[in-house]
Design an enzyme around this catalytic site. Structure first.
Site, PDB file in Angstrom:
ATOM      1  N   ASP A 147       0.827  -1.209   0.000  1.00 14.69           N
ATOM      2  CA  ASP A 147       0.000   0.000   0.000  1.00 14.69           C
ATOM      3  C   ASP A 147       0.858   1.254   0.000  1.00 14.69           C
ATOM      4  O   ASP A 147       0.411   2.323   0.414  1.00 14.69           O
ATOM      5  CB  ASP A 147      -0.935  -0.008   1.220  1.00 14.69           C
ATOM      6  CG  ASP A 147      -2.045   1.025   1.114  1.00 14.69           C
ATOM      7  OD1 ASP A 147      -2.337   1.487  -0.006  1.00 14.69           O
ATOM      8  OD2 ASP A 147      -2.623   1.377   2.161  1.00 14.69           O
ATOM      9  N   HIS A 201       3.627   4.375   6.226  1.00 14.29           N
ATOM     10  CA  HIS A 201       3.002   5.478   5.492  1.00 14.29           C
ATOM     11  C   HIS A 201       1.935   6.205   6.297  1.00 14.29           C
ATOM     12  O   HIS A 201       1.812   7.418   6.175  1.00 14.29           O
ATOM     13  CB  HIS A 201       2.444   4.996   4.144  1.00 14.29           C
ATOM     14  CG  HIS A 201       1.468   3.886   4.220  1.00 14.29           C
ATOM     15  ND1 HIS A 201       1.398   2.906   3.265  1.00 14.29           N
ATOM     16  CD2 HIS A 201       0.511   3.567   5.117  1.00 14.29           C
ATOM     17  CE1 HIS A 201       0.441   2.046   3.557  1.00 14.29           C
ATOM     18  NE2 HIS A 201      -0.094   2.427   4.682  1.00 14.29           N
TER      19      HIS A 201
END
Length: 915
Positions: A126, A354
């Site tokens: 991701d 992230h």
């Protein structure tokens, strides 16, 4: 006979350690998941394996709560039923440094090897886009593939995918890096949840597999179909063996296998080899360039800018200061603190996933991040202090001994831990006098003696006795203490001063000694002219800067003849987006400080530096209007929002300080904003007026070349991009490099002037994505300081040294007081020197396993280059290795002091020195 299709069902979970819940709430769920996994593996041989998300930190997190289950985990990992690594954490690619990515892979391998073999899977499920050097990093790690979900087709919020803008013919592709490295890329074209929650019920299973098989076949290049059985924080599917059996009964023409990534790759490669099918190739960065631009998540680069600034500082202190200093100290006889570095790096990297470093989580997450940044920095600062003290005390300062009987000398050592020789302004705090509290005087008498210390008649000299211009700030009486290794703490009182001066030509990875002495011991300093000419004009040999009444300024670069105008203007717009994406209100005209009256004063006028202060009071809207809150609560997709800015206004106070050093190649900018507004963005603008269709941006081990104009598919009015140390716009004979400290978002505007816009602050009130998660602290109210540097050049950022200057800007100077002493290290010492027009220095550290000194460079250019390396240290041999820093065969004549090393185009090159 037609080969059967194979449905490879891979069980996994994508584990965001913190996101829409704080870390510990996700942590509790992780413990429950791994408990269930261990029980299932031990109760069912049909549940074959589980992929633990490619990050070994999951093992740490679990065993922190369940240490009694370590043996169970180890058994299943050794048996190949739980696949771990290769990373320590799943990091964001664009917001973490090259060295941080290397440490991530190194520590992930080290931790995985304690349990078994790390999986050779390049896992980026991701990641919000992928850097161009990923293929080279993977190959240097012994990995020939990359599994990823974003970058070559649109992937939007809540894990939605669409068909537009696809850059490869298949979900399997060849990904080539700028150096020519090629790996197999596996795109999760239907996301990493396309085999999630497989039904057991016959009717539901048929409906599920009819759709899922068709979706996979739409993109697959072979009959080896990949189905990811899991998703974000997905609980284990306990009845998966039964679900697979049900599917096999329904579709006898398909072989359903509870598989794993290695088995899938083996089958896929065999099929591709047998069929001879050619896969499409993609090259360089994967930033969703060929999409509509609404789902790139690029504006996480400016969400909570303070996190990015803390990260830049933390990375720079560890990789560019602490590791080189500890290496030099090791060469001088001090132990290298591997254990502390591992702890500091792990703590820092826990902020690199992230959802963490991107600033796109709930407020509790980012509060904890600040503490982690502080913890890692405190360890780095401790290593720096101990290493710098050891080095300084080993430097021969006996050249200053002659001043001792003339009123004393206060020597100190300036250390340059960048890869290039350095000249610049340094500040150092010195104890002009010190008395320990146990030396026979009472506290009052000790304080009195320190306050009466005579500071007059002193000058600063270099190691040749030359008097240097400096400013001296009397910091007065201060309390301090030593913490000796062999006795109780030692408190003292001292008279402290702060010296600021220009250190000249301190060698790369080296040092130079100076001393503060009495005036009669040295020849007087020569007079140097002021850098201030006229009212608000600063000028040195290369640059002339003139400030206008509205606070903007022009810059004349004398070597190229280029004049840049209207620099330093602030821009303000509304932002009705979220932590992921910026969205300007429809029809809004940006506000700027162009034409706004400014208060301008000369702040500093010394022989070595001048500075001008610019102050604005700027009226801007206080926030978005009430409609934004309504749209956020109703989960209106951010591009479709109609909110505008409020009619209520507030005053934004801006303070800008621009400074120019006598030998400086660029202009330093410090911007301080007292933010009292919400739902807005502030940028600083630098028009270049250079004619070019492309620009360059610093990325991970790469100077990435990017188009100024987005692709035809791009619909988003904003075309912001990621940067690390700098962005550069150049024409044939002139160029401007805009360097920054932790300001990771820029845009080259399509305004006819190729203006570089750097985001200083972005204020939003919600997380975004799949629900409504208010984040009031993401409005970033209060004071914020940003630092930039403008480096004009003659058109080639590499050859002119502008890029090297931008890299040096990331690294602070180190200075440490010492005594008058004989020592093994001469002033001007460096353990090595090197020359290369195209190479950028990246790292100097010690390897824990081999005890070798490791040096890393990367080639900034797209052509082969030579690197001349001269070693000033005793060694057995030199060898070339990869980022895992494994020992390798010696290079020819590797015991010599001088070497000519070849670096391929865009190569990341690591060399080991066996001492």
């Amino acid at each position: 006979m037609t080969k059967k299709k194979t449905a490879h069902i891979v069980s996994h979970t994508h584990w965001d350690r913190e996101w829409y819940l704080p870390y510990e709430k996700h942590h509790v769920r992780l413990v429950e998941l791994v408990d269930a996994l261990l029980d299932k593996l031990e109760s069912s041989s049909a549940f074959r394996s589980f992929y633990l998300d490619g990050q070994t930190i999951i093992l740490e997190d679990y065993l922190q709560v369940r240490p009694e289950n370590k043996e169970r985990l180890e058994r299943h990992i050794r048996d190949g039923r739980i696949l771990i690594g290769p990373w320590y954490i799943l990091q964001d690619a664009f917001l973490t440094s090259g060295e941080a990515n290397v440490r991530n892979m190194q520590i992930g391998h080290q931790d995985a090897l304690k349990y078994g073999e790390p999986s050779a899977i390049g896992y980026f499920p991701d990641t919000f886009g992928l850097v161009g050097q990923t293929p080279q990093l993977m190959l240097q790690s012994g990995i020939k593939n990359a599994f990823f979900g974003r970058g070559v087709k649109p992937t939007g919020f809540n894990n939605t995918v669409s068909d537009g803008g696809y850059e490869s013919s298949f979900s399997e592709l060849i990904w080539e890096g700028p150096d020519g490295s090629r790996i197999l890329g596996i795109l999760f074209a239907n996301w990493y949840s396309n085999g999630n929650e497989v039904p057991v019920d016959e009717t539901a299973a048929r409906e599920f597999w009819d759709r899922k098989l068709a979706d996979a076949e739409k993109y697959a290049s072979t009959g080896e179909l990949l189905f990811m059985n899991g998703c974000d924080h997905q609980p284990l599917q306990l009845d998966l063996p039964e679900a697979i059996a049900a599917a096999q009964a329904l579709y006898p023409e398909v072989e359903f296998v509870h598989s794993n990534f290695p088995d899938y790759l083996d089958a896929l490669n065999a099929d591709l080899e047998h069929s001879g099918r050619e896969l499409s190739s993609v090259t360089g960065e994967l930033r969703s360039q060929r999409t509509d631009g609404w789902g790139t998540l690029v504006n996480t680069a400016s969400a909570r800018v303070y996190l990015k600034q803390m990260n830049q500082k933390g990375q720079a202190l560890l990789e560019k200061v602490a590791e080189p200093l500890a290496s030099i100290a090791k060469l001088a006889g001090k132990d290298y603190p591997h254990h502390l570095f591992t702890y500091a790096w792990k703590t820092l990297m826990q902020n690199h996933p992230h959802d963490s470093i991107c600033g796109c989580s709930v407020d509790e997450v980012h509060r904890e991040m600040v503490t982690r940044f502080d913890k890692s920095r405190h360890v780095a600062e401790s290593i720096i202090e101990e290493s710098a003290r050891f080095i300084a005390d080993a430097v021969d300062t006996s050249v200053f001994d002659g001043y001792s009987d003339r009123g004393g000398a206060v020597p100190f050592v300036v250390m340059n831990t960048t890869g290039w020789s350095r000249t610049g302004t340094v500040s150092v705090e010195l104890d002009a006098a010190r008395l320990y509290l146990g030396e026979g005087y009472g506290l009052e008498e000790t304080s009195r003696r320190m306050q009466e210390t005579d500071l007059s008649g002193r000058v600063l000299v270099d190691d040749n006795g030359n008097v240097l211009a400096c400013t001296v700030e009397d910091l007065g009486l201060e309390f301090g203490y030593d913490l000796p290794d062999d006795k109780f703490r030692q408190p003292y009182m001292c008279r402290k001063v702060k010296l600021t001066f220009e250190a000249a030509e301190v060698p790369a990875l080296g040092l130079r000694a100076y001393a503060w002495i009495t005036q009669q011991a040295a020849a007087p300093a020569g007079q140097q002219a002021s850098l201030i000419s006229g009212g608000h004009v600063m000028e040195n040999a290369a640059i002339r800067v003139e400030v206008s009444a509205d606070g903007s300024f022009s810059l004349h670069h004398k070597p190229s003849g280029a004049v840049y105008c209207d620099l330093g203007v602030y821009e303000n717009t509304g932002d009705i987006g979220n932590e992921y994406m910026y969205r300007q209100p429809d029809g809004e005209t940006p506000l700027t400080t162009k034409g706004l009256n400014a208060a301008i004063t000369v702040l500093e006028d010394t022989p070595f530096r001048a500075a001008v202060e610019i102050k604005h009071e700027w009226e801007i809207p206080a926030s978005a209007d009430a409609r934004l809150n309504e749209e956020q609560r109703a989960l209106v997709y951010y591009p479709e929002r109609k909110a505008q800015r409020s009619s209520e206004t507030v005053i934004l106070q801006l303070r800008t300080v621009i400074s120019l050093e006598r030998e400086g190649k660029g202009l330093h900018i410090e911007s301080t904003i007292n933010n009292v507004a919400k739902d807005h963005r502030v940028r600083m603008l630098f028009p270049t007026d250079l004619q070019t269709a492309v620009h360059h941006a610093d990325s991970m081990f790469e100077i990435a070349k990017r188009d100024n104009e987005p692709a035809a598919e791009w619909l988003n009015p904003s075309n912001t991009q990621h940067q690390q140390a700098f962005v550069d716009v150049s024409s044939t004979k002139a160029g401007m490099t805009v360097a920054n400290l932790g300001l990771n978002e820029y845009e080259v505007l399509r305004d006819g002037r190729n203006t570089v816009a750097v985001t200083l602050l972005r204020s939003v009130g919600e997380l975004g994505d799949w629900g409504w998660f208010p984040t009031p602290e993401a409005q970033c109210l209060g004071g914020h300081t940003a630092q930039l540097m403008l480096i004009p050049h003659t058109g080639d950022g590499i050859a002119s040294g502008a890029y090297a200057e931008a890299y040096q800007y990331q690294t602070p100077w180190t200075a440490f007081q010492t005594g008058v002493q004989a020592g093994a290290l001469a002033s001007g010492y460096s353990p090595l020197s090197w020359k290369s027009a195209e190479a950028a220095f990246s790292s100097m550290k010690m390897n824990e396993t081999t005890g070798d000194l490791l040096l890393r460079w990367y080639n900034m250019s797209g052509r082969q280059t030579d690197l001349e390396l001269k070693l000033g240290l005793a060694h057995e041999h030199l060898y070339k290795t990869g980022i895992l820093e494994e020992s390798a065969n010696p290079l020819p004549d590797s015991g010599d002091a001088e070497h000519i090393l070849q670096l391929g185009a865009c190569e990341i090159a690591t060399f080991g020195i066996h001492l």
